[in-house]
Write a protein that holds these residues in place. Sequence first.
Motif, PDB file in Angstrom:
ATOM      1  N   ARG A 283       0.829  -1.208   0.000  1.00 51.14           N
ATOM      2  CA  ARG A 283       0.000   0.000   0.000  1.00 51.14           C
ATOM      3  C   ARG A 283       0.863   1.257   0.000  1.00 51.14           C
ATOM      4  O   ARG A 283       0.447   2.298  -0.502  1.00 51.14           O
ATOM      5  CB  ARG A 283      -0.914   0.016   1.236  1.00 51.14           C
ATOM      6  N   GLN A 284       2.051   1.150   0.566  1.00 51.21           N
ATOM      7  CA  GLN A 284       2.951   2.295   0.649  1.00 51.21           C
ATOM      8  C   GLN A 284       4.352   1.867   0.230  1.00 51.21           C
ATOM      9  O   GLN A 284       4.853   0.834   0.672  1.00 51.21           O
ATOM     10  CB  GLN A 284       2.974   2.864   2.069  1.00 51.21           C
ATOM     11  N   PHE A 285       4.983   2.659  -0.603  1.00 52.71           N
ATOM     12  CA  PHE A 285       6.350   2.359  -1.043  1.00 52.71           C
ATOM     13  C   PHE A 285       6.987   3.635  -1.573  1.00 52.71           C
ATOM     14  O   PHE A 285       6.325   4.665  -1.765  1.00 52.71           O
ATOM     15  CB  PHE A 285       6.367   1.247  -2.107  1.00 52.71           C
ATOM     16  N   ASP A 286       8.291   3.562  -1.828  1.00 52.10           N
ATOM     17  CA  ASP A 286       9.057   4.708  -2.316  1.00 52.10           C
ATOM     18  C   ASP A 286       9.431   4.523  -3.779  1.00 52.10           C
ATOM     19  O   ASP A 286       9.609   3.398  -4.256  1.00 52.10           O
ATOM     20  CB  ASP A 286      10.354   4.886  -1.499  1.00 52.10           C
ATOM     21  N   VAL A 287       9.565   5.653  -4.463  1.00 55.19           N
ATOM     22  CA  VAL A 287      10.110   5.674  -5.820  1.00 55.19           C
ATOM     23  C   VAL A 287      11.494   6.288  -5.736  1.00 55.19           C
ATOM     24  O   VAL A 287      11.659   7.434  -5.304  1.00 55.19           O
ATOM     25  CB  VAL A 287       9.224   6.498  -6.776  1.00 55.19           C
ATOM     26  N   TYR A 288      12.511   5.511  -6.132  1.00 56.47           N
ATOM     27  CA  TYR A 288      13.888   5.995  -6.100  1.00 56.47           C
ATOM     28  C   TYR A 288      14.262   6.632  -7.434  1.00 56.47           C
ATOM     29  O   TYR A 288      13.792   6.201  -8.500  1.00 56.47           O
ATOM     30  CB  TYR A 288      14.857   4.842  -5.821  1.00 56.47           C
ATOM     31  N   LEU A 305      -1.135   4.169  -1.520  1.00 60.37           N
ATOM     32  CA  LEU A 305      -2.239   3.678  -2.341  1.00 60.37           C
ATOM     33  C   LEU A 305      -3.500   3.371  -1.538  1.00 60.37           C
ATOM     34  O   LEU A 305      -4.428   2.760  -2.077  1.00 60.37           O
ATOM     35  CB  LEU A 305      -1.811   2.417  -3.103  1.00 60.37           C
ATOM     36  N   ASN A 306      -3.575   3.774  -0.294  1.00 60.94           N
ATOM     37  CA  ASN A 306      -4.725   3.432   0.539  1.00 60.94           C
ATOM     38  C   ASN A 306      -6.030   3.922  -0.073  1.00 60.94           C
ATOM     39  O   ASN A 306      -7.013   3.178  -0.143  1.00 60.94           O
ATOM     40  CB  ASN A 306      -4.549   4.008   1.947  1.00 60.94           C
ATOM     41  N   ALA A 307      -6.064   5.182  -0.518  1.00 61.61           N
ATOM     42  CA  ALA A 307      -7.288   5.725  -1.105  1.00 61.61           C
ATOM     43  C   ALA A 307      -7.639   5.005  -2.397  1.00 61.61           C
ATOM     44  O   ALA A 307      -8.816   4.713  -2.670  1.00 61.61           O
ATOM     45  CB  ALA A 307      -7.134   7.226  -1.349  1.00 61.61           C
ATOM     46  N   LEU A 308      -6.619   4.689  -3.200  1.00 64.62           N
ATOM     47  CA  LEU A 308      -6.863   3.988  -4.464  1.00 64.62           C
ATOM     48  C   LEU A 308      -7.412   2.594  -4.218  1.00 64.62           C
ATOM     49  O   LEU A 308      -8.349   2.151  -4.896  1.00 64.62           O
ATOM     50  CB  LEU A 308      -5.560   3.913  -5.267  1.00 64.62           C
ATOM     51  N   ILE A 309      -6.852   1.881  -3.241  1.00 69.65           N
ATOM     52  CA  ILE A 309      -7.317   0.525  -2.940  1.00 69.65           C
ATOM     53  C   ILE A 309      -8.738   0.553  -2.389  1.00 69.65           C
ATOM     54  O   ILE A 309      -9.569  -0.310  -2.721  1.00 69.65           O
ATOM     55  CB  ILE A 309      -6.342  -0.153  -1.961  1.00 69.65           C
ATOM     56  N   SER A 310      -9.041   1.552  -1.571  1.00 72.95           N
ATOM     57  CA  SER A 310     -10.408   1.673  -1.047  1.00 72.95           C
ATOM     58  C   SER A 310     -11.411   1.914  -2.170  1.00 72.95           C
ATOM     59  O   SER A 310     -12.534   1.392  -2.142  1.00 72.95           O
ATOM     60  CB  SER A 310     -10.480   2.813  -0.028  1.00 72.95           C
ATOM     61  N   ALA A 311     -11.006   2.700  -3.182  1.00 73.78           N
ATOM     62  CA  ALA A 311     -11.899   2.997  -4.303  1.00 73.78           C
ATOM     63  C   ALA A 311     -11.951   1.862  -5.317  1.00 73.78           C
ATOM     64  O   ALA A 311     -12.875   1.815  -6.146  1.00 73.78           O
ATOM     65  CB  ALA A 311     -11.456   4.284  -4.992  1.00 73.78           C
ATOM     66  N   ASN A 312     -10.980   0.943  -5.265  1.00 74.11           N
ATOM     67  CA  ASN A 312     -10.926  -0.182  -6.206  1.00 74.11           C
ATOM     68  C   ASN A 312     -10.737  -1.472  -5.424  1.00 74.11           C
ATOM     69  O   ASN A 312      -9.623  -2.023  -5.362  1.00 74.11           O
ATOM     70  CB  ASN A 312      -9.780   0.010  -7.204  1.00 74.11           C
ATOM     71  N   PRO A 313     -11.797  -1.986  -4.813  1.00 75.96           N
ATOM     72  CA  PRO A 313     -11.669  -3.186  -3.974  1.00 75.96           C
ATOM     73  C   PRO A 313     -11.168  -4.413  -4.725  1.00 75.96           C
ATOM     74  O   PRO A 313     -10.663  -5.349  -4.096  1.00 75.96           O
ATOM     75  CB  PRO A 313     -13.093  -3.397  -3.452  1.00 75.96           C
ATOM     76  N   LYS A 314     -11.279  -4.415  -6.064  1.00 78.11           N
ATOM     77  CA  LYS A 314     -10.784  -5.555  -6.827  1.00 78.11           C
ATOM     78  C   LYS A 314      -9.258  -5.666  -6.758  1.00 78.11           C
ATOM     79  O   LYS A 314      -8.694  -6.696  -7.132  1.00 78.11           O
ATOM     80  CB  LYS A 314     -11.219  -5.447  -8.285  1.00 78.11           C
ATOM     81  N   ASP A 366      -0.552  15.232  -5.310  1.00 75.38           N
ATOM     82  CA  ASP A 366      -1.704  15.276  -4.404  1.00 75.38           C
ATOM     83  C   ASP A 366      -2.244  13.897  -4.043  1.00 75.38           C
ATOM     84  O   ASP A 366      -3.292  13.786  -3.407  1.00 75.38           O
ATOM     85  CB  ASP A 366      -2.822  16.140  -4.988  1.00 75.38           C
ATOM     86  N   LYS A 367      -1.558  12.820  -4.470  1.00 72.34           N
ATOM     87  CA  LYS A 367      -1.914  11.437  -4.113  1.00 72.34           C
ATOM     88  C   LYS A 367      -3.289  11.028  -4.646  1.00 72.34           C
ATOM     89  O   LYS A 367      -3.927  10.123  -4.098  1.00 72.34           O
ATOM     90  CB  LYS A 367      -1.891  11.230  -2.584  1.00 72.34           C
ATOM     91  N   THR A 368      -3.774  11.682  -5.692  1.00 70.05           N
ATOM     92  CA  THR A 368      -5.074  11.337  -6.268  1.00 70.05           C
ATOM     93  C   THR A 368      -4.884  10.482  -7.517  1.00 70.05           C
ATOM     94  O   THR A 368      -3.812  10.489  -8.134  1.00 70.05           O
ATOM     95  CB  THR A 368      -5.873  12.599  -6.629  1.00 70.05           C
ATOM     96  N   SER A 369      -5.926   9.768  -7.895  1.00 68.56           N
ATOM     97  CA  SER A 369      -5.876   8.917  -9.079  1.00 68.56           C
ATOM     98  C   SER A 369      -6.975   9.310 -10.061  1.00 68.56           C
ATOM     99  O   SER A 369      -8.027   9.815  -9.665  1.00 68.56           O
ATOM    100  CB  SER A 369      -6.012   7.444  -8.697  1.00 68.56           C
ATOM    101  N   THR A 370      -6.718   9.057 -11.339  1.00 72.17           N
ATOM    102  CA  THR A 370      -7.661   9.384 -12.407  1.00 72.17           C
ATOM    103  C   THR A 370      -7.746   8.203 -13.362  1.00 72.17           C
ATOM    104  O   THR A 370      -6.723   7.625 -13.743  1.00 72.17           O
ATOM    105  CB  THR A 370      -7.206  10.634 -13.180  1.00 72.17           C
TER     106      THR A 370
END
Length: 403
Positions: A283-288, A305-314, A366-370
């Motif tokens: 759910r959480q990781f770094d980009v080097y 990715l917590n918000a993304l996973i909550s919005a996409n339970p699959k 802003d940690k949002t997904s589209t």
Amino acid sequence: MGKLEFSNSYTKSTELIGYNDDILINVLIRLPGKSLMRFRNVSKHWLSLISSPYFSRCLNQIPIFPSAIFLRMQPSLNKLKYHFLSLDRNPAREPSVRSFTFVDDPAGIRILQSCNGLLLCCSNNRLGEYNRNYYIYNPTTHQYTTLPKPDNRTQSPNTIFGVILAFDPLKSAHYKVIFVRSSETSPHLYQLEIYSSETHQWSFSSEISKVNNFSQGVYCCGGIHWRNNSGPFLRFDVHQERFQEIPMPKIPDDWDQQTKCRYFGECGGRLHLILTSCKHSTRQFDVYEMKNDFSGWFVKYRVDLNALISANPKMTQSNCHPSDHWDYHAFTVLAIVVGEGSGQGSSLPFMVLHVPGKVITYSFKDKTSTLLHDFAPDCTDIEGCTTFEYDDAYPYITTLAIV
């Protein structure tokens, strides 16, 4: 000013631009690739100008970032096809599907690498590595060239372990193709064989021990980079033909040195790496990002990715146990896009992810997904939908580079 005076002034201004090549080039190099292709039909003069090597050099002085990606689909009857997925943030029900037919190859054409607008391709036929044809293809201009066969090759077939294209239009209009092949002097070594588009000649370079995975190299900032799952990365300076070791990012002690490479790629002259641990949630990781002096890595972005996973339970796979952190959350990083690219809007930089049945973008700011594309709205399980790995994605960058 009367209508006639305005009309005459407008006509003179138009003629000034239309017949002054310096002004015209300064305008044209700022247009999207599709527009440039259409404007070649305006006149013979415009066709000659846009098709000239000088115009290509001027265009290549402006850094250009991916506007789309090719996604390799599962082969059907041994014929490879690719989704052409735009990154302009306007989700489409169906991306265009392409198969490369610039040359008649009964086995189909496979993309091996995308490098600053050019594609390194080969025949999809796996039999006889040395008999396989390799191509450099420009998908913007639809021009291609077939690499000549080395005339000094004495090795037996099936001894090529990696092929990579090195092309930097900001430095040169020419490119090189590097083959990693077995050495003629030792079974414990590999040898580099290099083709130059400037000289149209092959040459041999250094030998290297068999310690890295040479099948997936990444070109960035004048060098080819190969990752190593258990040790330093390897960089090969293409101009100086010299190797350099790059240490791995510092792995937290509680990772137990067990890592999985989620992404390894380049954008805008920056090399990025994503590693995750089997002991920690994805759910959480770094980009080097690699340091400018190639001495190591630093954390460029932190992903949640917590918000993304909550919005996409699959994304939460029911057939996996939560302790199986590598696969419990289903997603693949397809691309990282940084810089001022056309059509990307103000949400740069961002990451392109494949989740069950969808391709989405994730903004580092802003940690949002589209939603970028929905492959199968009714899909309930990732194994039943279109699935990709990060090495199935090839960035598309507009270029008029001559191959």
